[in-house]
Design an enzyme around this catalytic site. Structure first.
Site, PDB file in Angstrom:
ATOM      1  N   MET A  43       0.822  -1.218   0.000  1.00 36.40           N
ATOM      2  CA  MET A  43       0.000   0.000   0.000  1.00 36.40           C
ATOM      3  C   MET A  43       0.852   1.262   0.000  1.00 36.40           C
ATOM      4  O   MET A  43       0.616   2.190  -0.768  1.00 36.40           O
ATOM      5  CB  MET A  43      -0.932   0.014   1.228  1.00 36.40           C
TER       6      MET A  43
ATOM      7  N   ASP B 135      10.961   3.129   5.149  1.00 36.01           N
ATOM      8  CA  ASP B 135      10.744   1.742   5.572  1.00 36.01           C
ATOM      9  C   ASP B 135      11.811   1.400   6.603  1.00 36.01           C
ATOM     10  O   ASP B 135      12.598   2.271   7.015  1.00 36.01           O
ATOM     11  CB  ASP B 135      10.748   0.776   4.376  1.00 36.01           C
TER      12      ASP B 135
ATOM     13  N   VAL C 245       2.318   0.560   7.699  1.00 33.49           N
ATOM     14  CA  VAL C 245       3.180  -0.564   8.096  1.00 33.49           C
ATOM     15  C   VAL C 245       2.308  -1.781   8.405  1.00 33.49           C
ATOM     16  O   VAL C 245       1.091  -1.742   8.239  1.00 33.49           O
ATOM     17  CB  VAL C 245       4.079  -0.194   9.310  1.00 33.49           C
TER      18      VAL C 245
ATOM     19  N   GLU D 245      -0.089  -4.658   9.734  1.00 27.77           N
ATOM     20  CA  GLU D 245      -1.332  -4.527  10.515  1.00 27.77           C
ATOM     21  C   GLU D 245      -1.126  -5.161  11.891  1.00 27.77           C
ATOM     22  O   GLU D 245      -1.636  -6.246  12.175  1.00 27.77           O
ATOM     23  CB  GLU D 245      -2.476  -5.199   9.735  1.00 27.77           C
TER      24      GLU D 245
ATOM     25  N   LYS E 151       2.660  -0.686  14.883  1.00 20.48           N
ATOM     26  CA  LYS E 151       2.106   0.644  14.623  1.00 20.48           C
ATOM     27  C   LYS E 151       2.427   1.587  15.786  1.00 20.48           C
ATOM     28  O   LYS E 151       2.736   2.762  15.575  1.00 20.48           O
ATOM     29  CB  LYS E 151       0.601   0.553  14.368  1.00 20.48           C
TER      30      LYS E 151
ATOM     31  N   SER F 135      -6.641  -1.120   8.036  1.00 20.35           N
ATOM     32  CA  SER F 135      -7.961  -1.493   7.517  1.00 20.35           C
ATOM     33  C   SER F 135      -8.842  -2.110   8.592  1.00 20.35           C
ATOM     34  O   SER F 135     -10.050  -2.181   8.403  1.00 20.35           O
ATOM     35  CB  SER F 135      -7.845  -2.411   6.308  1.00 20.35           C
TER      36      SER F 135
ATOM     37  N   HIS G 247      -7.967   5.776   4.895  1.00 23.95           N
ATOM     38  CA  HIS G 247      -7.994   4.382   4.449  1.00 23.95           C
ATOM     39  C   HIS G 247      -8.110   4.309   2.930  1.00 23.95           C
ATOM     40  O   HIS G 247      -9.129   4.688   2.353  1.00 23.95           O
ATOM     41  CB  HIS G 247      -9.190   3.676   5.126  1.00 23.95           C
TER      42      HIS G 247
ATOM     43  N   ASN H  10     -15.522  -1.888   4.362  1.00 27.70           N
ATOM     44  CA  ASN H  10     -15.248  -3.298   4.631  1.00 27.70           C
ATOM     45  C   ASN H  10     -16.390  -3.999   5.360  1.00 27.70           C
ATOM     46  O   ASN H  10     -16.613  -5.188   5.178  1.00 27.70           O
ATOM     47  CB  ASN H  10     -13.932  -3.455   5.396  1.00 27.70           C
TER      48      ASN H  10
HETATM   49  P1  NAD Z   1       2.881  -4.840   3.452  1.00 30.90           P
HETATM   50  O1  NAD Z   1       3.311  -5.970   4.306  1.00 30.90           O
HETATM   51  O2  NAD Z   1       2.926  -5.017   1.978  1.00 30.90           O
HETATM   52  O3  NAD Z   1       3.776  -3.563   3.776  1.00 30.90           O
HETATM   53  C1  NAD Z   1       4.111  -3.153   5.048  1.00 30.90           C
HETATM   54  C2  NAD Z   1       5.445  -2.443   4.979  1.00 30.90           C
HETATM   55  O4  NAD Z   1       5.705  -1.849   6.218  1.00 30.90           O
HETATM   56  C3  NAD Z   1       6.633  -3.361   4.659  1.00 30.90           C
HETATM   57  O5  NAD Z   1       7.365  -2.818   3.585  1.00 30.90           O
HETATM   58  C4  NAD Z   1       7.432  -3.347   5.923  1.00 30.90           C
HETATM   59  O6  NAD Z   1       8.828  -3.491   5.700  1.00 30.90           O
HETATM   60  C5  NAD Z   1       7.095  -1.997   6.479  1.00 30.90           C
HETATM   61  N1  NAD Z   1       7.322  -1.880   7.918  1.00 30.90           N
HETATM   62  C6  NAD Z   1       7.013  -2.747   8.877  1.00 30.90           C
HETATM   63  N2  NAD Z   1       7.405  -2.260  10.080  1.00 30.90           N
HETATM   64  C7  NAD Z   1       7.945  -1.048   9.840  1.00 30.90           C
HETATM   65  C8  NAD Z   1       8.525  -0.069  10.676  1.00 30.90           C
HETATM   66  N3  NAD Z   1       8.611  -0.242  11.983  1.00 30.90           N
HETATM   67  N4  NAD Z   1       8.993   1.053  10.112  1.00 30.90           N
HETATM   68  C9  NAD Z   1       8.920   1.232   8.779  1.00 30.90           C
HETATM   69  N5  NAD Z   1       8.385   0.323   7.951  1.00 30.90           N
HETATM   70  C10 NAD Z   1       7.910  -0.796   8.477  1.00 30.90           C
HETATM   71  O7  NAD Z   1       1.420  -4.451   3.955  1.00 30.90           O
HETATM   72  P2  NAD Z   1       0.274  -3.648   3.189  1.00 30.90           P
HETATM   73  O8  NAD Z   1      -0.623  -4.602   2.533  1.00 30.90           O
HETATM   74  O9  NAD Z   1       0.880  -2.562   2.417  1.00 30.90           O
HETATM   75  O10 NAD Z   1      -0.536  -3.041   4.414  1.00 30.90           O
HETATM   76  C11 NAD Z   1      -0.083  -1.919   5.116  1.00 30.90           C
HETATM   77  C12 NAD Z   1      -1.222  -1.321   5.893  1.00 30.90           C
HETATM   78  O11 NAD Z   1      -2.245  -0.928   4.988  1.00 30.90           O
HETATM   79  C13 NAD Z   1      -1.878  -2.252   6.887  1.00 30.90           C
HETATM   80  O12 NAD Z   1      -2.258  -1.515   8.010  1.00 30.90           O
HETATM   81  C14 NAD Z   1      -3.099  -2.746   6.147  1.00 30.90           C
HETATM   82  O13 NAD Z   1      -4.141  -3.115   7.008  1.00 30.90           O
HETATM   83  C15 NAD Z   1      -3.477  -1.510   5.379  1.00 30.90           C
HETATM   84  N6  NAD Z   1      -4.292  -1.751   4.198  1.00 30.90           N
HETATM   85  C16 NAD Z   1      -4.007  -2.771   3.347  1.00 30.90           C
HETATM   86  C17 NAD Z   1      -4.791  -2.943   2.221  1.00 30.90           C
HETATM   87  C18 NAD Z   1      -4.482  -4.046   1.257  1.00 30.90           C
HETATM   88  O14 NAD Z   1      -5.269  -4.258   0.323  1.00 30.90           O
HETATM   89  N7  NAD Z   1      -3.378  -4.729   1.391  1.00 30.90           N
HETATM   90  C19 NAD Z   1      -5.857  -2.069   1.949  1.00 30.90           C
HETATM   91  C20 NAD Z   1      -6.097  -1.016   2.823  1.00 30.90           C
HETATM   92  C21 NAD Z   1      -5.318  -0.856   3.932  1.00 30.90           C
END
Ligand code: NAD
Length: 736
Positions: A337, A356, A413, A415, A420, A442, A463, A513
């Protein structure tokens, strides 16, 4: 004579250049005043012997967006008011009103002097219909020129001569394709379809248009010439015999009969091509009057045109908050995301720092943007320079100190509450006063996450939906302590990246959702009852959903559904989830290893391309199957729409969503809720709350208590209320 919205300058060759340039508006649109002035201009140029012809253009960067909100709104409110008094008289008045623009354009076309439309930019709807009535059309070759008759997308159709002129300029199949889909054409495509005569360099536009007149352009439309034949020869030819018998079937395949306007286009073209042009215009006027009276047109225009524009322009922005100039945005988490959020932000011209855990991960996130830019350059949407400039706005980093001058930081980051929490603390340690922290979570309630913040008033949820670069909706979530400043900044950001926001209060699953999972869970129920999976998917599409619930679950990932069900049990207890659903996803994920599209195994099998996905045959063995003939498709359709609409009604009852426009727009943009209904609440209002309550009671008796109508719905049914009446957004805005 001086006009408010036009200038008229006649040159030494006797060519009047009419420039449409509405004061105080970024785009020209049709209003009653425009029609009056245009009428006066036609009269004046005809009366002036010195004028040999007219070139019509725009003084804005675009040509015109078509009809104006206020004009459409007044047409509907006039009709609703009059209908209550005398339906027949109201329909007659509507018919006359509808004919105004048609009549004006026909007057232009037959005025006796040549008119050329010089299309300098986007030319939509009524503005292109006006151009079609001109005797010549010259379009600029600029990339920004888009030509379309997009009315069908908001439940109506080109009703100012468009169906008749297009069908007499280009072949019937292309005409139908253009108008039933509302697709945008480039200038070159419009020329290839014979809809414009010339495409020229932008700086040649006016001189080329004038030259057409100097070259002796005849002030007569082709269809007003003796012996005119429509391209392809009309409808009694061998080619037409190939097209017309199939056309209604193709339309039905594409629309499931849900869109009266699309069908009306077909009828206008088919019937119109068999009669003289003026009779064709009358036919169009009658169908247009009919379509305007449908619930579909009313609801679609309200949600997809009026409400969407209002929300986009900040209808929910708190009063008294100065507009934020976003100079820099931080995105933390460069994963699936975060990488795309950084890209859309940079695409909107805003510099982004993408953070990151280490610089490699941040650089990898920027790589997603690089891929998207490459695609856009390949498709001609961006130049090399524009692409390079876009990417230069994304700075990968692993150092939180780089966020010290950010106006807004979006966290994306993992979930995970603990991850977080650490990120919130690290960001807040450097964030300047007044900057806002937004979480893209989410599932985690915003108020809970805000407990980790030292400045909860500046903490908010923003979101996004995936794929971020395509999905037009953003849900903005207010925590218990979120303040107006944070809301204003979040809405300014969403506006800057050109997405439509809905503002909702905090709850598990927020708005979108919650509704999406109702949709998916209804499909689980059907599978468990033994409804064949193909029927489930097809019935959903026939109900107007763009993606079947099982395909959607594959996209979202079945293991995510599994995780969410488990988290719900952990937080709310066993009773909060249906044990049969838990069993189904547990079997799929743990026993069958079917996680969804991501491992090419979900409800569907995903073979390597170019082979297409197909439903997993093993689904048949999970539950005893019903015979297709024993399943009522009409009821399946009702179940899908009703379960989502009920959930939307619950969010209003619980105060999660406070404005019906947001539930409607959110349901269409967020998960494609049957657009012809105007959205989840308009679906209820459209059939009447009383009828909806009766439907829910019937479904509850047959399919379970989740269909039980709520107290609010019963109360509204008893009082004969609607959502837009009881929760009138304009009354609320006025009172505030
Ligand atoms: P993802 O696993 O693809 O990406 C998460 C990223 O965060 C990774 O690159 C990881 O290295 C990084 N990260 C983790 N800890 C960290 C830290 N302490 N400092 C900096 N970076 C850090 O996950 P995603 O699918 O992109 O989801 C991210 C967020 O977005 C979640 O909260 C998820 O619920 C939300 N979300 C996801 C979707 C979806 O369709 N995947 C849709 C809406 C919202």
């Amino acid at each position: 004579m001086a006009y408010t919205n036009f200038t008229v300058e006649t040159d030494a060759d006797g060519i009047a250049l009419v420039t449409w340039d509405m004061p105080g508006k970024s785009m020209n649109v049709f209003t009653a005043e425009i029609l009056e002035e245009l009428n006066a201009i036609i009269d004046a140029t005809v009366a002036d012997a010195a004028v040999k012809g007219v070139v019509f253009t725009s003084g804005k960067s675009s040509f015109s967006g078509g009809a104006d909100l206020s004009m459409i709104k007044s047409m509907f409110s006039f009709y609703q008011d009059e209908k209550a008094k005398d339906p027949a008289a109201a329909a007659q008045k509507l018919f006359n009103l509808v004919g105004r623009m048609t009549g004006l354009f026909r007057k232009l076309e037959t005025c006796g002097k040549p008119w050329v439309s010089a299309i300098n930019g986007t030319c939509m709807g009524g503005a292109f219909e006006l151009s079609l009535a001109c005797h010549g059309r010259v379009a600029s070759s600029a990339k920004s020129v888009k030509i379309a008759l997009p009315e069908v997308k908001v439940g109506i159709f080109p009703g100012a001569g468009g169906t008749q002129r297009i069908a007499r300029l280009t072949d019937a199949q292309s005409a139908l394709q253009m108008m039933t889909t509302g697709q945008s054409l480039t200038a070159a495509r419009a020329k290839a379809m014979n809809l414009v005569h010339q495409v020229v360099e932008p700086d040649q536009l006016i001189s080329a248009a004038k030259q057409m007149i100097k070259d002796g352009l005849k002030p007569v439309a082709p269809w007003d010439e003796k012996g005119f034949k429509a391209p392809g020869g009309g409808i009694w030819t061998p080619a037409a015999a190939q097209l017309w018998p199939a056309a209604p079937a193709i339309l039905r395949r594409e629309t499931s009969g849900n869109y009266p306007a699309a069908l009306a286009i077909l009828k206008c073209v088919y019937e119109g091509l068999q009669v003289p042009f003026d009779t064709g215009l009358k036919i169009e006027q009658r169908y247009f009057t009919h379509v305007l009276q449908t619930t579909e047109a009313y609801s679609m225009i309200r949600s997809l045109f009026i409400s969407m524009q209002e929300l986009g322009k900040g209808a929910r922005r708190p009063a008294g908050q100065p507009k934020t100039e976003l100079k820099k945005i931080g995105v933390v988490g460069a994963g699936f995301m975060g990488a795309s959020i950084a890209y859309v932000t940079a695409a909107a011209g805003i510099p982004v720092t993408l953070i990151d855990r280490d610089i490699e991960a941040a650089i990898k996130g920027k790589g997603v943007g690089e891929g998207l830019v490459k695609d856009s350059i390949g498709k001609g949407r961006l130049t090399q320079d524009e692409g390079a400039a876009l990417l230069s706005r994304i700075t990968p980093s692993a150092d939180y100190a780089d966020l010290k001058d950010a106006d807004l930081v979006i966290e994306a980051v993992f979930e995970d509450r603990e991850v977080k929490k650490a990120v919130i603390e690290a960001v807040e340690a450097v964030l300047p006063a007044g900057a806002v922290f937004a979480s893209n979570t989410s599932t985690l309630p915003i108020s809970g996450l805000a407990k980790n913040s030292k400045r909860p008033a500046d903490f908010i949820g923003v979101h996004f939906f995936s794929p971020v670069e395509k999905m037009m909706l953003t849900e903005v979530i207010l925590g218990k302590e979120t303040g107006d400043h944070a809301l204003a900044v979040a809405l300014d950001y969403v506006a800057a990246i050109k997405k439509t926001p809905i503002v909702v209060n905090d709850t598990r699953g927020f708005f979108v959702n919650r509704c999406v999972f109702r949709y998916i869970h209804e499909a689980y129920d059907m599978l468990i009852e033994g409804v064949p999976a193909a029927m489930i998917e097809n019935a959903a599409k026939m109900a107007g959903m763009p993606v079947g619930p099982l395909a959607l679950n594959d996209e979202v990932a079945i293991d995510l559904s599994y995780k969410i069900l488990k988290a719900t049990v952990a937080d709310l207890g066993e009773k909060a989830v249906d044990p049969r659903h838990m069993q189904l996803v547990t079997d799929l994920v743990e026993r069958e290893g079917r996680l969804g599209r991501k491992n090419a195994k979900g409800f569907y099998d995903y073979p390597p391309k170019p082979a297409k996905k197909s439903l997993w045959p093993g689904l048949k063995d999970l539950y005893p199957q019903k015979k297709a003939d024993d399943v009522d498709v009409a009821v399946l359709k009702q179940r899908f729409l009703a379960t989502i609409a009920l959930e939307a009604a619950r969010t209003i009852e619980e105060g999660i969503v406070t404005d019906p426009r947001e539930a409607d727009v959110g349901s269409i943009l967020g998960f494609g809720f049957a657009p012809y209904t105007g959205g989840a609440l308009s679906y209820i209002d459209g059939m009447g709350v009383k009828a909806f309550v009766e439907l829910c009671e019937k479904l509850a008796a047959a399919y379970g208590p989740h269909f039980q109508p709520t107290a609010l719905l019963k109360d509204m049914a008893a009082k004969g209320e609607t959502f837009y009446g009881r929760f009138d957004p304009y009354r609320v805005a006025k009172a505030a």
